[in-house]
Design a protein around this motif. Structure first.
Motif, short mmCIF file in Angstrom:
data_model
loop_
_atom_site.label_atom_id
_atom_site.label_comp_id
_atom_site.label_asym_id
_atom_site.label_seq_id
_atom_site.Cartn_x
_atom_site.Cartn_y
_atom_site.Cartn_z
N ARG A 12 0.80 -1.22 0.00
CA ARG A 12 0.00 0.00 0.00
C ARG A 12 0.84 1.28 0.00
NH1 ARG A 12 -4.90 -0.93 4.24
NH2 ARG A 12 -5.64 0.99 3.25
N THR A 13 2.14 1.17 0.25
CA THR A 13 2.99 2.37 0.28
C THR A 13 3.96 2.46 -0.89
OG1 THR A 13 4.69 1.27 1.63
CG2 THR A 13 2.92 2.45 2.81
N GLY A 14 4.25 1.32 -1.52
CA GLY A 14 5.22 1.34 -2.61
C GLY A 14 6.65 1.18 -2.14
N TYR A 15 6.86 1.02 -0.84
CA TYR A 15 8.20 0.77 -0.30
C TYR A 15 8.28 -0.70 0.12
CZ TYR A 15 9.08 5.76 -0.29
OH TYR A 15 9.27 7.06 -0.69
N SER A 16 9.42 -1.33 -0.11
CA SER A 16 9.54 -2.77 0.05
C SER A 16 9.35 -3.23 1.50
CB SER A 16 10.91 -3.24 -0.44
OG SER A 16 11.93 -2.79 0.42
N ARG A 17 9.05 -4.51 1.65
CA ARG A 17 8.88 -5.11 2.98
C ARG A 17 10.17 -5.00 3.79
NH1 ARG A 17 9.48 -9.75 5.85
NH2 ARG A 17 7.70 -10.47 7.10
N GLY B 296 14.30 0.56 13.64
CA GLY B 296 15.26 1.60 14.00
C GLY B 296 16.60 1.52 13.29
N ARG B 297 16.67 0.77 12.18
CA ARG B 297 17.95 0.65 11.48
C ARG B 297 18.11 1.67 10.37
NH1 ARG B 297 16.47 -4.81 11.77
NH2 ARG B 297 16.20 -4.96 9.51
N ALA B 298 17.05 2.40 10.07
CA ALA B 298 17.11 3.43 9.04
C ALA B 298 15.98 4.42 9.26
CB ALA B 298 17.02 2.81 7.64
N LEU B 299 16.23 5.68 8.90
CA LEU B 299 15.20 6.70 8.99
C LEU B 299 14.43 6.73 7.67
CD1 LEU B 299 14.04 9.11 10.64
CD2 LEU B 299 15.62 10.57 9.36
N PRO B 300 13.12 6.50 7.69
CA PRO B 300 12.36 6.48 6.43
C PRO B 300 12.30 7.87 5.81
CG PRO B 300 10.87 6.42 8.31
CD PRO B 300 12.25 6.28 8.86
N PRO B 301 12.23 7.94 4.49
CA PRO B 301 12.07 9.25 3.84
C PRO B 301 10.69 9.82 4.15
CG PRO B 301 11.96 7.48 2.22
CD PRO B 301 12.36 6.85 3.51
N ARG B 302 10.56 11.11 3.98
CA ARG B 302 9.30 11.79 4.30
C ARG B 302 8.13 11.20 3.52
NH1 ARG B 302 5.83 15.99 3.19
NH2 ARG B 302 5.37 17.41 4.94
N GLN B 303 8.36 10.91 2.22
CA GLN B 303 7.28 10.37 1.40
C GLN B 303 6.81 9.03 1.92
OE1 GLN B 303 10.15 11.55 0.39
NE2 GLN B 303 9.93 12.92 -1.37
N ALA B 304 7.73 8.23 2.45
CA ALA B 304 7.36 6.92 2.99
C ALA B 304 6.50 7.07 4.24
CB ALA B 304 8.61 6.10 3.31
N VAL B 305 6.85 8.05 5.09
CA VAL B 305 6.08 8.28 6.32
C VAL B 305 4.66 8.71 5.98
CG1 VAL B 305 5.89 9.73 8.38
CG2 VAL B 305 8.12 8.84 7.68
N GLU B 306 4.53 9.60 5.00
CA GLU B 306 3.20 10.06 4.62
C GLU B 306 2.37 8.92 4.03
OE1 GLU B 306 1.08 13.76 2.21
OE2 GLU B 306 3.24 13.44 2.04
#
Length: 259
Positions: free
Chosen positions: A39-44, A53-63
């Motif tokens: 539903r987000t377009g970002y991989s599992r 907590g191993r990476a900070l998601p990009p803003r577009q991913a958070v939205e």
């Protein structure tokens, strides 16, 4: 409720706060990582890193994540703004959504055109200073917004501010009314697009159960758990409304419930 891994002890506090809220959104939605990815377009695997907590998601991913979980993105974006300003996730690279053009992934170096010598930058100190001041102002405003929390626990769940906890045998009261927009609401969720199905346990399920009961479709008690009886009631509604009979509540089924 998901059994989460313990977050790294060295994790920056602002990124930790964002990650905890992301986890809560996911728990409330009842979505699996596979569903979140779809539903987000970002991989599992990307969401596995973001939520542990191993990476900070990009803003577009958070939205996109907030929308996928049927929640208000304002709070998460404010937390992300602060975490990004504090340098949360040292070395973390934002990842491109699944399906991006080849070479646009997180390991691909951006192409930079040779623009020749740059002119008109005789006093870079002023530019850097102004940018730093602007960044501090933005971070302060974002932090104030987070602390004030005027949106409660999410705009979509304004009618049900408490985090959903399933309790067997609890039948939530159903006071269905038609609002000013002409649609029916029971007061537990205002979603019209959120996806819910078998084994879901959340406030939108209570909403759907109340609306099904209002239409005389007998989903059982309004306990917030999407069990077999609720699934059969959804199928009866879908058949009556000439929809695809799959027993899953999506945009078309919500429309049939609320109109």
């Amino acid at each position: 409720m998901s059994r989460w891994k313990q977050l790294p002890a060295s994790m920056e506090p602002r990124q930790r706060q964002l990650t905890v809220q992301l986890r809560r959104f996911k728990d409330r939605s009842g979505l699996t990582l596979r569903a979140v990815a779809a539903r987000t377009g970002y991989s599992r695997s990307s969401w596995d890193r973001y939520l542990n907590g191993r990476a900070l998601p990009p803003r577009q991913a958070v939205e996109a994540f907030a929308r996928a979980c049927d929640g208000d993105p304002v709070r998460l974006l404010a937390l992300h703004e602060v975490a990004a300003e504090r340098g949360g996730g040292a070395g973390a690279l934002p990842e491109a959504p699944t399906g991006a053009l080849p070479g646009a992934g997180p390991d691909a170096a951006p192409e930079v055109a040779d623009a020749g010598p740059v002119r008109g930058l005789r006093r870079p100190g002023r530019v850097v200073g102004a940018a730093a001041v602007a960044a501090v102002v933005v971070a302060a405003l974002a932090l104030a917004l987070v602390l004030a929390r005027p949106w409660g626990d999410g705009g979509e769940r304004a009618a049900a501010p408490k985090e959903f906890v399933f309790k067997a045998g609890v039948d939530h009261p159903c006071d269905v009314h038609r609002a000013g927009d002409g649609l029916l609401y029971a007061g537990y969720s205002r979603t019209r697009t959120g996806l819910i199905g078998p084994q879901s346990a959340q406030w939108p399920v209570v909403e759907a159960q109340c609306l099904l009961r209002h239409r005389g479709l007998a989903p059982g008690i309004a306990d917030g758990f999407f069990g077999p009886r609720t699934g059969r009631a959804v199928q009866r509604l879908q058949k009556r409304a000439h929809l695809v009979v799959d027993g899953i509540v999506g945009e078309d089924t919500w429309k049939a419930l609320r109109t």
